[in-house]
Write a protein that holds these residues in place. Structure first.
Motif, PDB file in Angstrom:
ATOM      1  N   VAL A   1     -53.262 -69.774 -69.732  1.00 16.61           N
ATOM      2  CA  VAL A   1     -52.057 -70.067 -68.958  1.00 16.61           C
ATOM      3  C   VAL A   1     -52.182 -71.458 -68.340  1.00 16.61           C
ATOM      4  N   LYS A   2     -51.057 -71.998 -67.859  1.00 13.31           N
ATOM      5  CA  LYS A   2     -51.140 -73.343 -67.255  1.00 13.31           C
ATOM      6  C   LYS A   2     -51.754 -73.295 -65.871  1.00 13.31           C
ATOM      7  N   ASP A   3     -51.549 -72.168 -65.138  1.00 17.48           N
ATOM      8  CA  ASP A   3     -52.112 -72.047 -63.794  1.00 17.48           C
ATOM      9  C   ASP A   3     -52.053 -70.575 -63.350  1.00 17.48           C
ATOM     10  N   MET A   4     -52.603 -70.311 -62.172  1.00 15.00           N
ATOM     11  CA  MET A   4     -52.649 -68.944 -61.659  1.00 15.00           C
ATOM     12  C   MET A   4     -51.240 -68.383 -61.425  1.00 15.00           C
ATOM     13  N   ASP A   5     -50.317 -69.236 -61.018  1.00 19.63           N
ATOM     14  CA  ASP A   5     -48.942 -68.771 -60.806  1.00 19.63           C
ATOM     15  C   ASP A   5     -48.346 -68.198 -62.083  1.00 19.63           C
ATOM     16  N   GLU A   6     -48.592 -68.847 -63.215  1.00 17.84           N
ATOM     17  CA  GLU A   6     -48.081 -68.328 -64.485  1.00 17.84           C
ATOM     18  C   GLU A   6     -48.713 -66.972 -64.799  1.00 17.84           C
ATOM     19  N   ALA A   7     -50.014 -66.843 -64.554  1.00 15.71           N
ATOM     20  CA  ALA A   7     -50.689 -65.565 -64.807  1.00 15.71           C
ATOM     21  C   ALA A   7     -50.082 -64.458 -63.950  1.00 15.71           C
ATOM     22  N   VAL A   8     -49.822 -64.755 -62.685  1.00 17.23           N
ATOM     23  CA  VAL A   8     -49.217 -63.756 -61.788  1.00 17.23           C
ATOM     24  C   VAL A   8     -47.836 -63.356 -62.304  1.00 17.23           C
ATOM     25  N   GLU A   9     -47.053 -64.319 -62.752  1.00 13.72           N
ATOM     26  CA  GLU A   9     -45.715 -64.002 -63.265  1.00 13.72           C
ATOM     27  C   GLU A   9     -45.790 -63.093 -64.479  1.00 13.72           C
ATOM     28  N   TRP A  10     -46.752 -63.327 -65.370  1.00 15.85           N
ATOM     29  CA  TRP A  10     -46.919 -62.438 -66.526  1.00 15.85           C
ATOM     30  C   TRP A  10     -47.317 -61.034 -66.078  1.00 15.85           C
ATOM     31  N   VAL A  11     -48.256 -60.941 -65.147  1.00 25.07           N
ATOM     32  CA  VAL A  11     -48.686 -59.609 -64.686  1.00 25.07           C
ATOM     33  C   VAL A  11     -47.525 -58.861 -64.041  1.00 25.07           C
ATOM     34  N   LYS A  12     -46.695 -59.552 -63.303  1.00 29.18           N
ATOM     35  CA  LYS A  12     -45.553 -58.893 -62.661  1.00 29.18           C
ATOM     36  C   LYS A  12     -44.571 -58.331 -63.686  1.00 29.18           C
ATOM     37  N   ARG A  13     -44.573 -58.880 -64.903  1.00 29.42           N
ATOM     38  CA  ARG A  13     -43.704 -58.386 -65.986  1.00 29.42           C
ATOM     39  C   ARG A  13     -44.329 -57.217 -66.753  1.00 29.42           C
ATOM     40  N   CYS A  14     -45.607 -56.979 -66.534  1.00 29.81           N
ATOM     41  CA  CYS A  14     -46.351 -55.956 -67.269  1.00 29.81           C
ATOM     42  C   CYS A  14     -45.868 -54.555 -66.892  1.00 29.81           C
ATOM     43  N   PRO A  15     -45.749 -53.660 -67.878  1.00 26.35           N
ATOM     44  CA  PRO A  15     -45.492 -52.263 -67.521  1.00 26.35           C
ATOM     45  C   PRO A  15     -46.659 -51.732 -66.687  1.00 26.35           C
ATOM     46  N   ASN A  16     -46.387 -50.781 -65.794  1.00 32.08           N
ATOM     47  CA  ASN A  16     -47.478 -50.161 -65.042  1.00 32.08           C
ATOM     48  C   ASN A  16     -48.441 -49.554 -66.056  1.00 32.08           C
ATOM     49  N   PRO A  17     -49.707 -50.000 -66.090  1.00 31.45           N
ATOM     50  CA  PRO A  17     -50.624 -49.552 -67.128  1.00 31.45           C
ATOM     51  C   PRO A  17     -51.148 -48.130 -66.945  1.00 31.45           C
ATOM     52  N   MET A  18     -50.835 -47.512 -65.830  1.00 30.39           N
ATOM     53  CA  MET A  18     -51.322 -46.161 -65.555  1.00 30.39           C
ATOM     54  C   MET A  18     -50.152 -45.261 -65.179  1.00 30.39           C
ATOM     55  N   PRO A  19     -50.345 -43.939 -65.282  1.00 29.30           N
ATOM     56  CA  PRO A  19     -49.256 -43.015 -64.927  1.00 29.30           C
ATOM     57  C   PRO A  19     -48.854 -43.072 -63.449  1.00 29.30           C
ATOM     58  N   GLY A  20     -49.752 -43.448 -62.574  1.00 33.41           N
ATOM     59  CA  GLY A  20     -49.460 -43.501 -61.142  1.00 33.41           C
ATOM     60  C   GLY A  20     -49.748 -44.884 -60.602  1.00 33.41           C
ATOM     61  N   PRO A  21     -50.139 -44.976 -59.341  1.00 32.75           N
ATOM     62  CA  PRO A  21     -50.465 -46.279 -58.764  1.00 32.75           C
ATOM     63  C   PRO A  21     -51.625 -46.935 -59.508  1.00 32.75           C
ATOM     64  N   SER A  22     -51.535 -48.251 -59.666  1.00 31.68           N
ATOM     65  CA  SER A  22     -52.602 -48.968 -60.361  1.00 31.68           C
ATOM     66  C   SER A  22     -52.650 -50.409 -59.876  1.00 31.68           C
ATOM     67  N   GLU A  23     -53.705 -51.106 -60.265  1.00 28.80           N
ATOM     68  CA  GLU A  23     -53.883 -52.512 -59.910  1.00 28.80           C
ATOM     69  C   GLU A  23     -54.338 -53.293 -61.124  1.00 28.80           C
ATOM     70  N   ILE A  24     -53.936 -54.567 -61.140  1.00 28.54           N
ATOM     71  CA  ILE A  24     -54.406 -55.512 -62.142  1.00 28.54           C
ATOM     72  C   ILE A  24     -54.979 -56.703 -61.383  1.00 28.54           C
ATOM     73  N   GLU A  25     -56.176 -57.115 -61.769  1.00 27.47           N
ATOM     74  CA  GLU A  25     -56.861 -58.244 -61.131  1.00 27.47           C
ATOM     75  C   GLU A  25     -56.878 -59.433 -62.096  1.00 27.47           C
ATOM     76  N   ILE A  26     -56.649 -60.629 -61.569  1.00 29.67           N
ATOM     77  CA  ILE A  26     -56.650 -61.853 -62.382  1.00 29.67           C
ATOM     78  C   ILE A  26     -57.782 -62.744 -61.891  1.00 29.67           C
ATOM     79  N   ARG A  27     -58.680 -63.116 -62.800  1.00 31.91           N
ATOM     80  CA  ARG A  27     -59.817 -63.962 -62.421  1.00 31.91           C
ATOM     81  C   ARG A  27     -59.900 -65.162 -63.353  1.00 31.91           C
ATOM     82  N   PRO A  28     -59.928 -66.373 -62.790  1.00 30.07           N
ATOM     83  CA  PRO A  28     -60.103 -67.556 -63.639  1.00 30.07           C
ATOM     84  C   PRO A  28     -61.519 -67.606 -64.201  1.00 30.07           C
ATOM     85  N   LEU A  29     -61.633 -68.134 -65.411  1.00 31.59           N
ATOM     86  CA  LEU A  29     -62.942 -68.312 -66.045  1.00 31.59           C
ATOM     87  C   LEU A  29     -63.462 -69.703 -65.741  1.00 31.59           C
TER      88      LEU A  29
END
Length: 142
Positions: free
Chosen positions: A84-112
């Motif tokens: 991605v170009k920056d962390m903001d772009e990564a956050v925007e993609w994650v916000k578009r992601c379907p909830n990956p679990m049947p209930g509450p869940s979290e996704i963590e973004i870590r730069p390499l």
């Protein structure tokens, strides 16, 4: 910038509960969007930690620890590697992601780390060892 995107485990994922067909389809469509946008480099789901092992290091000692592991909320159930170009772009993609679990869940973004992050401490010997690996992967920054 490369980021690792972790889908955090839940009690269901650690119990081996498989996703619904609908979720598989939604995630497949999301992954297609990531690929078409040139963002997704890799990604997969991980089996529960009861099928995993850890190797603990203490000096020269190595100890193998069999799963399952405690603290489910600290475990990873799946991952993506994105460019991605920056962390903001990564956050925007994650916000578009379907909830990956049947209930509450979290996704963590870590730069390499990139090889350029080590420029101040890079010796010619270290550069020779690591530079070849970066070049082999088609990276321009190594």
């Amino acid at each position: 910038m490369r980021v690792m995107v972790f889908v955090k485990a839940t009690a269901d994922s650690e119990a081996g509960v498989m996703p619904s067909t609908e979720l598989l389809i939604e995630m497949g469509k999301f992954n297609e969007e990531l690929i078409k946008a040139g963002v997704m480099l890799a990604g997969d789901g991980l089996k529960p930690t009861r099928q995993a092992k850890r190797v603990a290091f203490d000096g020269a000692s190595r100890t193998v620890i069999d799963g399952p592991f405690a603290e489910t909320r600290e475990l990873v159930a799946g991952y993506w590697m994105w460019e991605v170009k920056d962390m903001d772009e990564a956050v925007e993609w994650v916000k578009r992601c379907p909830n990956p679990m049947p209930g509450p869940s979290e996704i963590e973004i870590r730069p390499l780390y990139e090889m350029s992050d080590f420029a101040e401490i890079m010796t010619p010997e270290a550069e020779a060892l690591h530079g070849g690996n970066a070049a082999a992967m088609g990276r321009a920054d190594g």
